[in-house]
Design an enzyme around this catalytic site. Structure first.
Site, PDB file in Angstrom:
ATOM      1  CG  HIS A 160      -1.808  -1.171   1.329  1.00 59.95           C
ATOM      2  ND1 HIS A 160      -1.356  -2.421   1.699  1.00 59.95           N
ATOM      3  CD2 HIS A 160      -3.144  -1.286   1.112  1.00 59.95           C
ATOM      4  CE1 HIS A 160      -2.378  -3.267   1.711  1.00 59.95           C
ATOM      5  NE2 HIS A 160      -3.466  -2.603   1.355  1.00 59.95           N
TER       6      HIS A 160
ATOM      7  CG  HIS B 162      -5.709   2.354  -0.373  1.00 61.76           C
ATOM      8  ND1 HIS B 162      -5.731   1.051   0.088  1.00 61.76           N
ATOM      9  CD2 HIS B 162      -6.005   3.129   0.697  1.00 61.76           C
ATOM     10  CE1 HIS B 162      -6.011   1.049   1.387  1.00 61.76           C
ATOM     11  NE2 HIS B 162      -6.184   2.296   1.769  1.00 61.76           N
TER      12      HIS B 162
ATOM     13  CD  GLU C 235     -20.094  -5.478  24.965  1.00 60.58           C
ATOM     14  OE1 GLU C 235     -21.124  -5.663  25.630  1.00 60.58           O
ATOM     15  OE2 GLU C 235     -20.042  -4.713  23.972  1.00 60.58           O
TER      16      GLU C 235
ATOM     17  CG  ASP D 196     -31.366 -11.807  30.451  1.00 61.43           C
ATOM     18  OD1 ASP D 196     -32.389 -11.187  30.762  1.00 61.43           O
ATOM     19  OD2 ASP D 196     -30.254 -11.578  30.945  1.00 61.43           O
TER      20      ASP D 196
ATOM     21  CG  HIS E 142     -28.711 -11.638  26.724  1.00 62.34           C
ATOM     22  ND1 HIS E 142     -29.372 -11.099  25.651  1.00 62.34           N
ATOM     23  CD2 HIS E 142     -28.164 -10.582  27.395  1.00 62.34           C
ATOM     24  CE1 HIS E 142     -29.253  -9.779  25.677  1.00 62.34           C
ATOM     25  NE2 HIS E 142     -28.518  -9.438  26.714  1.00 62.34           N
TER      26      HIS E 142
END
Length: 655
Positions: free
Chosen positions: A29, A259, A406, A464, A468
């Site tokens: 690149h 690129h 997360e 749940d 989950h």
């Protein structure tokens, strides 16, 4: 522009090296590397603090090339630093070279992080800045005070992991983090305006960053921006450098065609002519090297002075203790753990929380937190006891409030581990390990001893529902190379699994804990040694086994109940907290636990069944969960899916 003649020549030589490097490999690149060359050159020549003779000096500035595809630029700079040679550039992207396609920190001196997937380098740099701020307060500014610099691309900022970590960096006041955003407005598929019209100045300012906009090719503006970034101590700094893709190319300047592919030979020749370079490969004149290395004597003297200051401070017992805490590997330490009463019902997530609190008192550099699940992940006590980190208000706070982020959490933990001096952990529900997965993979790829904590490990999550309730997640994590997956059977095995995880020096660990209570089992003495082997015998029938029953985690106690209810089957129960560790054992040990002569084999785990067949064989049986769960109380699902001793007994008897 305020670029001096010698600086212009040096940048042009770097661009020539970039073009040649990518052309030789016929892969790479060049465009972004050329648009970023001015900033990277000024940073390395005039500002970056390092030891020319020791690329791993404790108090060096960190530089992270988050735009890892621009690796040819970093390698050219490392040639100028004297770490790499021109032959290394000629070996770009070739097997066994020090110049892989994307930078890898364990392969090349001077590379601080393995940056491939965009956005994660930015996040890892944020983790490095966290570690720096903590250590600067723990030790002192002269010993552990430095800057963390990042070179990021349009693609980096388009990745949500980048912006999630940026929000945290601003919230935490990481004033020694300076990011250069190479805004060349072109990406692989075309102009960035096709996909992104974000006002990054306004966005980053709203996240408590100092934002500076400059001409990214003007050396005077670059220098002023870096100095302004260094002077701002309350906020991290984003320098938006407006640049031109493939700056200096004869006819392809600004084109997306530069690129991700080598420039044509004719374009390279014409570009070199326009840059005032001879049309020869890997041109590197001595005057450019001398100019680039003008600070080396000063840098070496600064390192020598640092060594002298450190030696003097180490004579003070309190400082010496803190230095040892920051530099002694955790795997070399002796740790103590909580004890648990046989027969008590303890969720292994609770056991983890108790172990975490005990561990925190023994490891002052233990830092981490939860993705907004502190009470559920049992990290709330750690937060309340050891305080919330903020680089300005509470730099010795050890709990990191990640929020519902997360993926940024896991990537920042990697940066903390790369920096060194701290022991990072992060926690969330197991089902969200999918959100973290690529950062966990990067933990494993880089050999970082990060603790990835997951609770609520099966359909026992209950009401749940299936969104989950993890099903495939434990097996999925077991597929990642160099990752240690530990699923303990009870509270005692939880402590042993944590001890084993902290013995790792070159791989991360995933520790998987239950929501529901499990009986504390009567397990062998020296449990850590047994867990360290991955699998071990927890019940042996009189006269030796005729059936092998393997289990992990919450299913081990079911296996023990079934074995005791079926004495005529002569069942040996084997707890398997870690497949990876067991597979690494000598054949003799594996044979002693799972003798080939015993062909009647059964395994049970509240998750996908497929991986267990490597132990039970095609003729064996696995009681697993190969379907999604349902929204219902865990007690109802336990009966529906058959995870009871009675149903396991029926399964074993149904030969």
């Amino acid at each position: 522009m305020s670029n001096s003649e010698m600086d212009r020549k040096a940048v042009n030589v770097i661009k020539g090296l970039i073009m040649d490097t990518v052309r030789t490999a016929n892969s790479g690149h060049p465009g972004g590397a050329m648009s970023s060359a001015d900033f990277a050159y000024i940073l390395f020549r005039d500002f970056l603090r390092f030891d020319p003779g020791d690329a791993r000096w404790f108090n060096r500035d960190r530089f992270v090339l988050s735009a890892g595809h621009e690796s040819a630029l970093l390698y050219a700079l490392l040639v100028l630093r004297g770490i790499l040679g021109l032959d290394d550039l000629r070996a770009f992207r070739q097997l066994g070279s020090k110049t892989p396609g994307h930078p890898e920190h364990d392969m090349t001196e001077g590379v601080e992080a393995t940056t491939g997937p965009l956005g994660q380098g930015f996040a890892m740099a944020g983790g490095m800045a966290v570690a720096e701020a903590f250590l600067r307060a723990w030790l002192d500014e002269e010993t552990a005070g430095h800057f963390t610099y990042v070179l990021a691309s349009d693609g980096d900022l388009q990745e949500p992991v980048c912006l999630g970590s940026a929000a945290l960096c601003g919230r935490w006041g990481l004033g020694r983090l300076i990011v250069f955003y190479d805004s060349n407005k072109v990406q692989l598929a075309g102009p960035t305006e096709r996909v992104d019209t974000t006002d990054y100045k306004a966005l980053f300012e709203s996240m408590h960053w100092q934002v500076l906009e400059i001409d990214g090719h003007d050396h005077g503006q670059i220098r002023r921006a870096i100095r302004d970034g260094q002077a701002e101590t309350d906020r991290p700094t984003l320098i938006i450098g407006h640049t031109v893709m493939a700056r200096g190319c004869a006819t392809m300047e600004g084109s997306e065609a530069t690129h991700g592919a080598p420039l044509p030979d004719g374009e390279i020749s014409a570009t070199k002519t326009g840059l005032g370079l001879p049309d020869e490969e890997y041109f590197l004149p001595e005057d450019v090297l001398t100019h680039f290395r003008a600070r080396f004597d000063e840098l070496s003297a600064a390192r020598a002075a640092w060594d002298q200051t450190l030696a003097a401070r180490l004579k003070t017992p309190e400082f010496a203790r803190k230095w040892t805490e920051a530099t002694q590997p955790v795997c070399q330490r002796s740790l103590t753990w909580p004890t648990f009463e046989t027969g008590a019902s303890v969720p292994t997530r609770k056991a983890f929380g108790l172990c975490l609190n005990a561990l925190a008192g023994q490891l002052p550099g233990l830092m981490g937190g939860s993705a907004d699940l502190d009470p559920s992940n049992q990290t709330e006590g750690f937060r309340k006891t050891h305080g919330i980190f903020h680089a300005l208000k509470n730099p010795l706070g050890r709990n990191l409030c990640f929020g519902v982020r997360e993926f940024p959490m896991a990537a920042m933990l990697n940066g903390m581990a790369l920096h060194g001096g701290v022991t990072p952990f992060g926690a969330t529900f197991l089902v969200f390990s999918d959100y973290e997965r690529n950062a966990i993979r990067m933990s494993a790829l880089q050999g970082l001893p990060v603790l990835h904590i997951f609770t609520h490990d099966s359909f026992f999550v209950g009401e749940d529902g299936p969104t989950h309730q993890p099903v495939e997640h434990v097996s999925s994590l077991r597929l990642i190379p160099n990752l240690l997956v530990l699923r303990p059977a009870d509270a005692r095995e939880s402590a042993a699994c944590m001890a084993v995880a902290l013995r790792q020096s070159a791989r991360p660990s995933v520790l998987i804990f239950t929501r529901q209570g499990l009986p504390v089992l009567d397990l062998p003495e020296d449990l850590e040694a047994h867990v360290a082997k991955g699998a071990y015998i927890v019940h042996e029938p009189e006269g030796g086994p005729e059936t092998l029953l393997l289990a992990s985690g919450s299913e081990v106690h079911l296996a023990l109940e079934a074995a005791r209810a079926l004495p005529e089957r002569k069942i040996r129960v084997v707890s398997v907290p870690s497949m990876e560790l067991f597979d690494e054992q000598p054949e003799a040990y594996r044979e002693s636990v799972l003798p080939r002569a015993v062909t009647r084999r059964v395994a049970i785990e509240a998750g996908r069944s497929g991986l267990w067949y490597k132990y039970v064989g095609l003729d064996g049986k696995v009681w697993g969960v190969d379907h999604f769960g349902a929204s219902a109380p865990a007690s109802k699902l336990k009966e529906k899916y058959g995870f009871t001793a009675a149903r396991l007994i029926e399964f074993i008897k149904a030969d």
